[in-house]
Write a protein that holds these residues in place. Structure first.
Motif, short mmCIF file in Angstrom:
data_model
loop_
_atom_site.label_atom_id
_atom_site.label_comp_id
_atom_site.label_asym_id
_atom_site.label_seq_id
_atom_site.Cartn_x
_atom_site.Cartn_y
_atom_site.Cartn_z
N PRO A 200 -22.64 -16.47 101.47
CA PRO A 200 -22.56 -15.12 100.89
C PRO A 200 -21.21 -14.82 100.25
CG PRO A 200 -22.62 -15.03 103.29
CD PRO A 200 -22.95 -16.43 102.91
N LEU A 201 -20.14 -15.35 100.83
CA LEU A 201 -18.81 -15.11 100.28
C LEU A 201 -18.61 -15.89 98.98
CD1 LEU A 201 -16.70 -15.31 103.56
CD2 LEU A 201 -17.76 -13.31 102.50
N ALA A 202 -19.05 -17.14 98.97
CA ALA A 202 -18.90 -17.96 97.77
C ALA A 202 -19.77 -17.43 96.63
CB ALA A 202 -19.26 -19.41 98.07
N ASP A 203 -21.00 -17.03 96.94
CA ASP A 203 -21.88 -16.49 95.90
C ASP A 203 -21.31 -15.21 95.30
OD1 ASP A 203 -23.80 -18.42 95.81
OD2 ASP A 203 -25.25 -17.38 97.07
N ARG A 204 -20.74 -14.36 96.15
CA ARG A 204 -20.14 -13.12 95.63
C ARG A 204 -18.99 -13.43 94.68
NH1 ARG A 204 -17.71 -8.99 99.90
NH2 ARG A 204 -16.14 -10.62 100.03
N ARG A 205 -18.16 -14.39 95.05
CA ARG A 205 -17.04 -14.75 94.17
C ARG A 205 -17.55 -15.40 92.88
NH1 ARG A 205 -14.94 -14.17 99.06
NH2 ARG A 205 -12.70 -13.71 99.26
N TRP A 206 -18.60 -16.20 92.99
CA TRP A 206 -19.17 -16.83 91.80
C TRP A 206 -19.71 -15.78 90.83
CZ3 TRP A 206 -19.25 -21.15 89.15
CH2 TRP A 206 -20.28 -21.38 88.23
N LEU A 207 -20.44 -14.81 91.35
CA LEU A 207 -21.01 -13.77 90.50
C LEU A 207 -19.93 -12.90 89.86
CD1 LEU A 207 -24.04 -12.66 92.71
CD2 LEU A 207 -24.13 -13.93 90.56
N ASN A 208 -18.79 -12.75 90.57
CA ASN A 208 -17.69 -11.94 90.06
C ASN A 208 -16.71 -12.74 89.20
OD1 ASN A 208 -18.66 -9.64 91.34
ND2 ASN A 208 -17.43 -9.97 93.18
N GLY A 209 -17.02 -14.03 89.00
CA GLY A 209 -16.13 -14.87 88.19
C GLY A 209 -14.81 -15.19 88.86
N GLN A 210 -14.77 -15.15 90.20
CA GLN A 210 -13.54 -15.42 90.94
C GLN A 210 -13.44 -16.91 91.26
OE1 GLN A 210 -14.49 -11.83 93.72
NE2 GLN A 210 -12.32 -12.33 94.03
N THR A 211 -13.05 -17.70 90.30
CA THR A 211 -12.85 -19.13 90.51
C THR A 211 -11.37 -19.47 90.35
OG1 THR A 211 -13.34 -19.62 88.19
CG2 THR A 211 -15.18 -19.70 89.75
N GLU A 212 -11.00 -20.65 90.84
CA GLU A 212 -9.60 -21.05 90.88
C GLU A 212 -9.27 -22.06 89.78
OE1 GLU A 212 -7.66 -19.54 93.06
OE2 GLU A 212 -9.37 -18.52 94.01
N ASP A 213 -8.00 -22.12 89.43
CA ASP A 213 -7.50 -23.18 88.56
C ASP A 213 -7.37 -24.44 89.41
OD1 ASP A 213 -5.82 -24.98 87.13
OD2 ASP A 213 -4.97 -23.32 85.98
N VAL A 214 -8.22 -25.41 89.16
CA VAL A 214 -8.26 -26.61 90.01
C VAL A 214 -6.90 -27.31 90.05
CG1 VAL A 214 -9.37 -28.85 90.37
CG2 VAL A 214 -10.73 -26.91 89.57
N ALA A 215 -6.22 -27.36 88.94
CA ALA A 215 -4.95 -28.09 88.87
C ALA A 215 -3.88 -27.47 89.76
CB ALA A 215 -4.46 -28.15 87.43
N TYR A 216 -3.86 -26.14 89.87
CA TYR A 216 -2.76 -25.47 90.55
C TYR A 216 -3.15 -24.84 91.89
CZ TYR A 216 -0.60 -26.02 85.99
OH TYR A 216 -0.10 -26.55 84.83
N PHE A 217 -4.39 -24.99 92.27
CA PHE A 217 -4.82 -24.36 93.52
C PHE A 217 -4.25 -25.10 94.73
CE2 PHE A 217 -7.75 -24.16 97.13
CZ PHE A 217 -7.68 -22.80 97.37
N VAL A 218 -3.76 -24.34 95.71
CA VAL A 218 -3.25 -24.90 96.96
C VAL A 218 -3.77 -24.06 98.12
CG1 VAL A 218 -1.15 -25.87 95.95
CG2 VAL A 218 -1.14 -23.53 96.82
N PRO A 219 -3.83 -24.61 99.33
CA PRO A 219 -4.27 -23.82 100.48
C PRO A 219 -3.22 -22.78 100.88
CG PRO A 219 -3.63 -26.03 101.16
CD PRO A 219 -3.60 -26.02 99.67
N TYR A 220 -3.59 -21.97 101.86
CA TYR A 220 -2.81 -20.80 102.27
C TYR A 220 -1.36 -21.13 102.57
CZ TYR A 220 -1.48 -16.78 105.17
OH TYR A 220 -0.84 -15.68 105.70
N TYR A 221 -1.09 -22.21 103.28
CA TYR A 221 0.26 -22.47 103.76
C TYR A 221 1.24 -22.83 102.64
CZ TYR A 221 -1.18 -27.40 103.54
OH TYR A 221 -1.64 -28.63 103.12
N LEU A 222 0.73 -23.13 101.45
CA LEU A 222 1.60 -23.44 100.31
C LEU A 222 1.58 -22.36 99.23
CD1 LEU A 222 0.93 -27.25 99.74
CD2 LEU A 222 3.00 -26.22 100.66
#
Length: 234
Positions: A200-222
């Motif tokens: 449900p969380l991923a689908d909501r972000r997909w529908l809202n166009g909330q995707t990440e820049d694959v090249a620059y995405f990092v996890p929380y700690y960075l």
């Protein structure tokens, strides 16, 4: 609608799932870890084989982005980014603490009573000593307090407990069970961040166009570290 591969490695559990049109059609979990380096590749291969054999094209990969285990998040995010590059897919980031709330809000936990209308949710992940990563959400999953590192004592969440019933859960909640004694404090056992709850969380972000820049995405700690760096140095 969308077909999404979900990857969750933020705690000792390692899990992978596939959702199609809001339904989970494949899932694998291992709770004997941490052994993400051993299990994750196998689970992902099985998920990709399942969808390829059924001619189901992916739209995106969703990955839990933390907070959580440094090693687990690094392995999960690296795998997700690799798949996105290889298959030209979008990347969706799902905050781990938000993910922990999903089975609670869906009423999937055993012997859990119905939440009060004004209840607040406090998902927690273990850090060190009496420290946890925690956030506070209302029942609509709106953040009441953003993610932070908390040193737990008897008064840490009193401003919320004095006004609302607060439900604590996640692998950091055990630190509160003997420390916070308040009539509005409630504890839910057995809540884990798992790939099957990401839909449900991923689908909501997909529908809202909330995707990440694959090249620059990092996890929380960075996240904060990378935000301060010029992109040409990353």
């Amino acid at each position: 609608m969308s077909t999404i591969l979900h990857i969750e490695t933020s705690t000792n559990a390692c899990s992978v799932a596939v959702s199609e049109d809001t339904q989970v059609i494949f899932q694998q979990e291992d709770h004997t870890g941490p052994n993400h380096a051993e299990k994750l590749g196998t689970f992902v291969d099985e998920a990709l084989s399942f969808t390829d054999n059924h001619a189901i094209p992916f739209d995106a990969v969703a990955v839990s982005c933390g907070p959580g285990s440094y090693t687990g998040l690094r392995i999960g995010v690296s795998m997700a980014k690799g798949i996105c590059y290889a298959r030209d897919l979008k990347l969706i980031a799902v905050p781990t603490l938000e993910l922990l709330c999903v089975p609670v809000l869906l009423g999937k936990m055993k012997d859990m009573k119905e939440l009060e209308d004004d209840a607040l949710l406090c998902p927690m992940l273990d850090a060190r000593r009496m420290e946890v990563y925690a956030a506070i959400y209302d029942r609509a999953l709106r953040p009441v307090r953003e993610t932070g590192a908390d040193i737990v004592d008897a008064n840490t969440y009193r401003e919320y407990l004095d006004q609302h019933p607060v439900y604590f859960f996640g692998n950091g909640a055990g630190k509160c069970m003997e420390t916070i004694n308040h009539p509005n404090a409630h504890y839910i056992d057995g809540v884990e961040p798992l790939a099957k709850w990401m839909q449900p969380l991923a689908d909501r972000r997909w529908l809202n166009g909330q995707t990440e820049d694959v090249a620059y995405f990092v996890p929380y700690y960075l996240k904060d570290f990378v935000a301060k760096m010029p992109k040409k140095l990353i």
